[in-house]
Design a protein around this motif. Structure first.
Motif, short mmCIF file in Angstrom:
data_model
loop_
_atom_site.label_atom_id
_atom_site.label_comp_id
_atom_site.label_asym_id
_atom_site.label_seq_id
_atom_site.Cartn_x
_atom_site.Cartn_y
_atom_site.Cartn_z
N UNK A 55 0.85 -1.20 0.00
CA UNK A 55 0.00 0.00 0.00
C UNK A 55 0.88 1.25 0.00
N UNK A 56 1.91 1.21 0.82
CA UNK A 56 2.79 2.38 0.88
C UNK A 56 3.48 2.62 -0.47
N UNK A 57 3.92 1.54 -1.08
CA UNK A 57 4.54 1.69 -2.39
C UNK A 57 3.57 2.27 -3.41
N UNK A 58 2.34 1.81 -3.33
CA UNK A 58 1.34 2.34 -4.25
C UNK A 58 1.14 3.84 -4.03
N UNK A 59 1.08 4.22 -2.77
CA UNK A 59 0.89 5.64 -2.48
C UNK A 59 2.09 6.45 -2.97
N UNK A 60 3.28 5.91 -2.70
CA UNK A 60 4.47 6.63 -3.16
C UNK A 60 4.49 6.76 -4.67
N UNK A 61 4.07 5.69 -5.34
CA UNK A 61 4.12 5.73 -6.80
C UNK A 61 3.14 6.75 -7.38
N UNK A 62 2.13 7.09 -6.63
CA UNK A 62 1.18 8.10 -7.11
C UNK A 62 1.49 9.48 -6.55
N UNK A 63 2.67 9.61 -5.99
CA UNK A 63 3.13 10.93 -5.54
C UNK A 63 2.21 11.48 -4.45
N UNK A 64 1.86 10.60 -3.53
CA UNK A 64 0.91 10.98 -2.48
C UNK A 64 1.67 11.42 -1.24
N UNK A 65 1.28 12.55 -0.71
CA UNK A 65 1.82 13.00 0.57
C UNK A 65 0.89 12.54 1.68
N UNK A 66 1.43 11.79 2.61
CA UNK A 66 0.61 11.33 3.73
C UNK A 66 0.71 12.36 4.86
#
Lengths: 222, 222
Positions: free
Chosen positions: A167-178
Motif C-alpha cells: 500500500x505504501x509503495x502504491x501511495x508513493x508511486x502516485x506521488x501521495x503525501x501522507x
DNA sequence: ATTAACACGTGACAC
DNA sequence: TGTGTCACGTGTTAA
C-alpha cells in the motif's frame, strides 16, 4: 451485615428459634405462650387460631429480595455502607460510572482513526461509516475528496505480511503525501485512516489509485 | 407499577385517607374505631393509646428505599417486569454486561498499539518507554531488534506535511517490510509504532537506517 | 436514651 | 378461585 438469628415477635407475634434461610420451622401454635389478636374479621373468637394466608410466600419473597440485594452488592465494587439503601445508591453510581466509562472508551476507540476524518469530512465520513455493517469483511477501500488536493483514505483489511508495504509503495508511486495516518487493529483485522494530499492529480487518477489499492487489499473469496 | 393510594389496615391497623409520598397526615387517635393491642409491655392498660415509636422514621426509610429502587430502574435499560425483584436482577445483569463490555473495549483498545511491541519486546519496550518523560520533545527514533530480522521501530515527531512520506520512502529504500503500524496523534505530535521486517540486512545497515530516520524527523533547535 | 436499619406478619390488590 | 407483590406498623437490635 444482615442480622441473623433474629427472634421476631413483631406484627404477627411469632416465635422462631433458629432461622436458616427461609421457612425455618413454620411453628404454628407451638411456641409462644402469649400472643395477640391481629385483625377483627376472621378467627377472632375461636381462640388460639393464627391467621396467615400467605405467610410462607411472603417469607420466600423477602428471602429472594434480600438475596438479590446481596447479589447486587456482590457485583458492585465500591461499597460505602452495609445497608440496603447504600447498596442501591452504590449500584446506581456504579452503573453510571460504567456507562460513562463505556462511552469514553467507545469515544477513544472512535476518534483514534484520525481527527481529520471526523472533523473535516464529517458528512462524508458518517455516510461512509454507516453502510459498512457487520457483513463479512474483506478488503475495503474508501477514498473521499476533501477539495484542495486533499483526500481521506480509509482502508479496511485483514492483516497479512507485506501488505502494508505494498500500500505504501502504491501511495508513493502516485506521488501521495501522507499528512497523517492512524491505524487500529483488532484480532486479524486492521483499519487505517490516511489523510493524504496530492499535488496536481486529477480525480480520474485518484480513482485509478483507488482501484489499485482495492486490488492490493482484496482477499480472494474462499 | 407501584401501587398508590393504598388504604392500609395491616399490622398496625391505621387509617390513611390520602398519601402523597410520605408522612401523609400522621393521624393518630383520630380515624379508626377498632384497633388492636400489639405487644404486651407498654401502653396496654391505658385504653386508646396507639403505640408508635418509629412509625414516621420507618415510613421515610421505606420511601427512600423505594425511591432508590425506582432510580435504579431508571438507569437500567432492560426491564423485564415491573417488580422489585426483577428490577434487582435486571440491574445485576446490566452491571455484568457493562463490566464485560468495558473489559472488551479495554482489550480492543489495548491491543491496538501493536501487539508485537508489547508482547515480543516487552522488556525493551518498557525500558524505552519510561525515560521519554515530559521533557520538550523533538524528533526521536528508537529501533529495537527482536531477532530473526524483525524490529520494532518507534518514532516520535512533530507533525509536518510530507514528513511521513519521507519516512515511508526511507523504509522502502531500505527494503523494509512493514508488518504492522500504529500511530497515535495528539495535538501537534504523533507517535508511530512500526513492526518491521528486513530480509538480509546486517545490523550496521539498520543503524544507518536509524540515523537516516533521525535526520528526517529531527527538528532544528530554535 | 435516641436513632437508624432490619425482619416480621398481615391486609389490600392485581392478575 | 388462588397466587404473588406491595405497603404498612411494629418489635428488636446495634451504634
Amino acid at each position: 451485615m444482615p442480622r441473623r438469628a433474629r427472634a421476631p415477635c413483631g406484627g404477627g407475634g411469632e416465635e422462631v428459634k433458629e432461622e436458616d434461610f427461609v421457612d425455618s420451622v413454620l411453628n404454628f401454635a407451638g411456641g409462644g405462650a402469649d400472643e395477640i389478636d391481629g385483625g377483627e374479621q376472621q378467627a377472632a373468637a375461636a381462640g388460639t387460631e393464627y391467621k396467615s394466608k400467605n405467610l410462607v410466600a411472603e417469607r420466600r419473597r423477602r428471602g429472594r429480595l434480600n438475596g438479590n440485594i446481596l447479589a447486587l452488592r456482590a457485583v458492585v465494587p465500591k461499597i460505602t455502607k452495609m445497608s440496603k439503601e447504600a447498596t442501591l445508591t452504590d449500584a446506581i453510581d456504579h452503573i453510571k460510572n460504567l456507562q460513562s466509562e463505556v462511552l469514553e472508551l467507545q469515544h477513544q476507540l472512535a476518534d483514534s482513526p484520525g481527527e481529520a476524518w471526523e472533523k473535516q469530512a464529517s458528512a462524508s465520513c458518517s455516510e461512509s461509516f454507516v453502510p459498512t455493517e457487520n457483513t463479512h469483511y474483506q478488503g475495503q477501500v474508501e477514498l473521499i475528496s476533501l477539495g484542495s488536493c486533499k483526500y481521506n483514505l480509509k482502508i479496511f483489511w485483514t492483516k497479512r505480511a507485506g501488505l502494508f508495504t505494498k500500500v505504501l509503495e502504491a501511495l508513493c508511486s502516485y506521488n501521495v503525501q501522507v499528512l497523517s495516518l492512524n491505524t487500529i487493529s483488532f484480532y486479524g483485522y486492521a483499519e487505517s485512516f490516511f489523510s493524504i494530499e496530492v499535488k496536481g492529480e486529477h480525480d480520474v487518477v485518484m480513482v485509478e489509485l483507488r482501484n489499485l489499492l482495492c486490488s492490493i487489499v482484496e482477499v480472494p473469496i474462499i
